[in-house]
Design a protein around this motif. Structure first.
Motif, PDB file in Angstrom:
ATOM      1  N   CYS A 288       0.837  -1.200   0.000  1.00  0.00           N
ATOM      2  CA  CYS A 288       0.000   0.000   0.000  1.00  0.00           C
ATOM      3  C   CYS A 288       0.873   1.251   0.000  1.00  0.00           C
ATOM      4  O   CYS A 288       1.969   1.259   0.554  1.00  0.00           O
ATOM      5  N   ILE A 296      -3.551   3.530  -2.143  1.00  0.00           N
ATOM      6  CA  ILE A 296      -3.645   2.522  -3.192  1.00  0.00           C
ATOM      7  C   ILE A 296      -3.026   1.231  -2.659  1.00  0.00           C
ATOM      8  O   ILE A 296      -1.884   1.233  -2.198  1.00  0.00           O
ATOM      9  N   CYS A 297      -3.764   0.134  -2.727  1.00  0.00           N
ATOM     10  CA  CYS A 297      -3.287  -1.142  -2.191  1.00  0.00           C
ATOM     11  C   CYS A 297      -3.362  -2.240  -3.248  1.00  0.00           C
ATOM     12  O   CYS A 297      -4.318  -2.300  -4.033  1.00  0.00           O
ATOM     13  N   GLY A 298      -2.356  -3.112  -3.218  1.00  0.00           N
ATOM     14  CA  GLY A 298      -2.324  -4.212  -4.175  1.00  0.00           C
ATOM     15  C   GLY A 298      -1.557  -5.403  -3.640  1.00  0.00           C
ATOM     16  O   GLY A 298      -1.293  -5.523  -2.445  1.00  0.00           O
ATOM     17  N   ALA A 306       1.758  -4.352  -7.936  1.00  0.00           N
ATOM     18  CA  ALA A 306       1.506  -3.249  -7.014  1.00  0.00           C
ATOM     19  C   ALA A 306       2.741  -2.385  -6.832  1.00  0.00           C
ATOM     20  O   ALA A 306       2.638  -1.154  -6.735  1.00  0.00           O
ATOM     21  N   VAL A 309       3.072  -0.220  -9.994  1.00  0.00           N
ATOM     22  CA  VAL A 309       2.004   0.788 -10.025  1.00  0.00           C
ATOM     23  C   VAL A 309       2.308   1.892  -9.014  1.00  0.00           C
ATOM     24  O   VAL A 309       2.159   3.085  -9.312  1.00  0.00           O
ATOM     25  N   GLN A 310       2.741   1.495  -7.812  1.00  0.00           N
ATOM     26  CA  GLN A 310       3.088   2.501  -6.796  1.00  0.00           C
ATOM     27  C   GLN A 310       4.212   3.406  -7.280  1.00  0.00           C
ATOM     28  O   GLN A 310       4.178   4.633  -7.069  1.00  0.00           O
ATOM     29  N   ALA A 475      -2.148  -7.008 -11.182  1.00  0.00           N
ATOM     30  CA  ALA A 475      -2.235  -5.873 -10.269  1.00  0.00           C
ATOM     31  C   ALA A 475      -3.667  -5.614  -9.808  1.00  0.00           C
ATOM     32  O   ALA A 475      -4.208  -4.519 -10.019  1.00  0.00           O
ATOM     33  N   THR A 477      -6.326  -4.195  -7.544  1.00  0.00           N
ATOM     34  CA  THR A 477      -6.087  -2.963  -6.790  1.00  0.00           C
ATOM     35  C   THR A 477      -7.351  -2.491  -6.081  1.00  0.00           C
ATOM     36  O   THR A 477      -8.442  -2.514  -6.654  1.00  0.00           O
ATOM     37  N   GLY A 491      -8.818  -3.563 -11.793  1.00  0.00           N
ATOM     38  CA  GLY A 491      -7.821  -4.515 -12.277  1.00  0.00           C
ATOM     39  C   GLY A 491      -7.999  -4.746 -13.754  1.00  0.00           C
ATOM     40  O   GLY A 491      -8.976  -4.295 -14.367  1.00  0.00           O
ATOM     41  N   VAL A 502      -3.475  -0.607 -15.410  1.00  0.00           N
ATOM     42  CA  VAL A 502      -4.051  -0.276 -14.109  1.00  0.00           C
ATOM     43  C   VAL A 502      -3.644   1.129 -13.681  1.00  0.00           C
ATOM     44  O   VAL A 502      -4.478   1.917 -13.220  1.00  0.00           O
TER      45      VAL A 502
END
Length: 588
Positions: A288, A296-298, A306, A309-310, A475, A477, A491, A502
């Motif tokens: 997260c 945002i959490c994955g 994740a 994406v982060q 991912a 999410t 997702g 994503v």
């Protein structure tokens, strides 16, 4: 279109009458930039769905209907996920099924707890690092590695469904399986997309069981509207309904999986009954991070989704994307962020049981901001190098891009506000092109490992090893607002492009205030640390010249996302299902 306007629609209406037409190795960058994992089959025009009590978004209307049926019966998000996945096994077999694996995020609204479960496939106990090297020591051609038993990993999807149902299910196990049994016995019609995938596939018909099921005697794919019945899969599901997943991981079904994999005439694999019996679901720590006012959490490693994406969002946070809006300038920053994220992903991320992954360092805010400082507003870096995140161990590793392919995504919010984001896959289109006697296809997930086990004397983190889980880009999410309340469930499928799909959907929702359907349908763009990729025939194509003026090498390609997004509003829920596929977002 903004959320405030779309939420006033009374119901979900989806234009599904459109007839779709089929649009016509080595390790490293060539693998990473492989073509879209599933061929493009046109687009369907849709508008966002709305609901007040619950919502499901899935890649096929029959699967979404099964999820809605279960929720209407008082089921939970976990119950609906079982029903949806098992129906997808029938109606979207090119993408996912019980012969594959999945990652699942579950939000428990009552106790405000996020849980992430890893149902990724594992390499057999006999697997060795040189699995995908030919006699000459060079990597096999991708297609030669995929087709047959060599590429098949121990499936995890079914055990994942059972575990999530055990923890959070409300209805009986047999009841949530019933919609898929009913559909397998009564039959369903071949959709335009499934027909298009079958028509473009060249190896599936070489498998006798698959040929008998999907193709005519002359080798042509069965036509759109043909009724498909799968009594073998119905029997498999009945056994699972009665005995649980023990019926799959041991006994006759397991023996048939082993025989199918090891008995392939030209490319046999080595899965054993012991491998199947030993499979376990792993609970992982969620990954997260903050993005503006959102959390945002994955899914953590072995998924790189994740983390990447982060990193992309953290770099973009240094820009005012709302002011920039969709356009070439935003695409420049997004692509540069993708290059940096993929450089780190390719070096550091693999199965954490085998490699010390510096997850906390990779998503550390100060580290990401230092990476953002490498982006020039005026000129593309074209190729990024991996950074040196904090908390990493001194490991001599070589980078690996890897080949990652197909998939499906499911987004669900139930009447209690519990949510599931589940991304599920058999890897390539139709997996290993092997159908079992039980009526389901097997994955080719082992080709998500690096084909080359070492470079310049350094081991590759994502090399093949016995019992290891291959790196993924999936991912799933969940997005939470500044008060910790669930805001969105997101997702997509798309192989290594999932990360960009994503991330792009999130900025479309959060920065550009698009409704979920508009966000799902918007043109895709980005970079996987190679060329800058713009989706053909979309808004993004118009940015080519401006990006080239900044030094980008631009490629116009098909980018077959399959985004399923649900957003919570004061009135209930608004959902979108990617028009590139046949899905719907529906609820009550």
């Amino acid at each position: 279109m903004r959320l405030s306007s779309i939420a006033r629609h009374a119901s979900c209406r989806v234009a599904l009458g459109l007839l779709l037409a089929l649009a016509s190795t080595t390790a490293g960058l060539a693998q990473q930039l492989a073509p879209a994992p599933e061929a493009a089959t046109g687009r369907i025009t849709k508008i966002a769905g709305t609901a007040q009590r619950f919502m499901v978004a899935a890649a096929n209307p029959l699967a979404a209907d099964a999820g809605r049926e279960i929720l209407r019966a008082g089921g939970s998000a976990a119950d609906a996920a079982v029903a949806i996945q098992l129906v997808l096994n029938l109606v979207e077999p090119q993408s996912s099924g019980i012969g594959g694996g999945a990652f699942l995020l579950h939000w428990d609204e009552a106790v405000k707890r996020l849980t992430t479960l890893d149902g990724r496939e594992t390499a057999p106990g006999a697997a060795k690092p040189d699995r995908f090297l030919g006699p000459d020591g060079k990597p096999m051609r991708f297609v030669d590695a995929v087709v047959g038993g060599r590429s098949v990993g121990v499936p995890g999807t079914l055990k994942l469904l059972e575990e999530s149902h055990r923890r959070w299910g409300k209805l009986p196990w047999a009841q949530v399986i019933e919609p898929a049994i009913r559909l397998a016995e009564q039959g369903f019609t071949i959709s335009p997309r499934l027909h298009g995938q079958l028509s473009g596939e060249r190896n599936l018909a070489k498998d006798p069981r698959a040929a008998a099921y999907f193709y005519e005697a002359d080798g042509r794919a069965k036509s759109i509207g043909t009724l498909l019945r799968n009594p073998a899969f119905a029997a498999t599901l009945r056994s699972i309904a009665q005995k649980g997943t023990e019926a799959f991981y041991s006994g006759d079904i397991a023996q048939d999986i082993v025989a199918t994999v090891t008995g392939h005439p030209t490319n046999p694999g080595d899965i054993t009954l012991a491998d199947l019996a030993a499979y376990k679901i792993e609970e992982r720590e969620p990954v997260c991070g903050a993005y503006r006012v959102w959390r945002i959490c994955g899914m953590g490693p072995p998924s790189s989704g994740a983390i990447a994406v982060q990193q992309i969002l953290g770099i973009l946070e240094t820009r005012d994307l709302t002011r920039l809006g969709p356009g070439a300038e935003a695409a420049h920053w997004f692509s540069e962020a993708g290059r940096l994220a993929f450089a780190d992903r390719n070096l550091y991320v693999a199965d954490p049981a085998f490699i010390s992954v510096p997850t906390a360092g990779l998503i550390d805010g100060a580290y990401i901001h230092s990476r953002a400082g490498l982006v020039s507003p005026e000129r593309s870096m074209r190729r990024a190098k991996a950074g040196e995140p904090p908390n990493r161990r001194a490991q001599l590793l070589a980078p690996s891009a890897g080949v990652e392919n197909g998939t499906s995504h499911i987004s669900i919010v139930d009447t209690s506000g519990n949510a599931i984001a589940m991304t599920t896959t058999v890897e390539s289109e139709f997996g290993a092109k092997l159908m079992t006697a039980g009526g389901f296809l097997l994955n080719n997930e082992l080709t998500d490992f690096s084909f080359v086990p070492e470079e310049d004397g350094k081991p590759v983190a994502n090399r093949v090893e016995p019992g290891k889980r291959p790196r993924s880009s999936m991912a799933p999410t969940l997005v939470f607002d500044a008060f910790g309340r669930l805001y969105a469930v997101v997702g997509s499928p798309g192989g290594s492009q999932i990360i960009g799909f994503v991330a792009r959907t999130l900025i479309s929702l959060l920065d550009w205030k698009m409704d979920p359907q508009a966000a799902a349908d918007f043109g895709n763009f980005g970079s996987r640390n190679g060329p800058t990729e713009l989706e053909k025939g979309t808004e993004a194509e118009a940015w080519k010249g401006a990006l080239e003026s900044k030094g980008h090498e631009v490629r116009l390609i098909e980018m077959t996302s399959g985004i399923q997004a649900i957003v919570k509003t004061p009135e209930g829920y608004v959902g979108g299902a990617d028009g590139r596929r046949e899905g719907v977002a529906i609820g009550d």
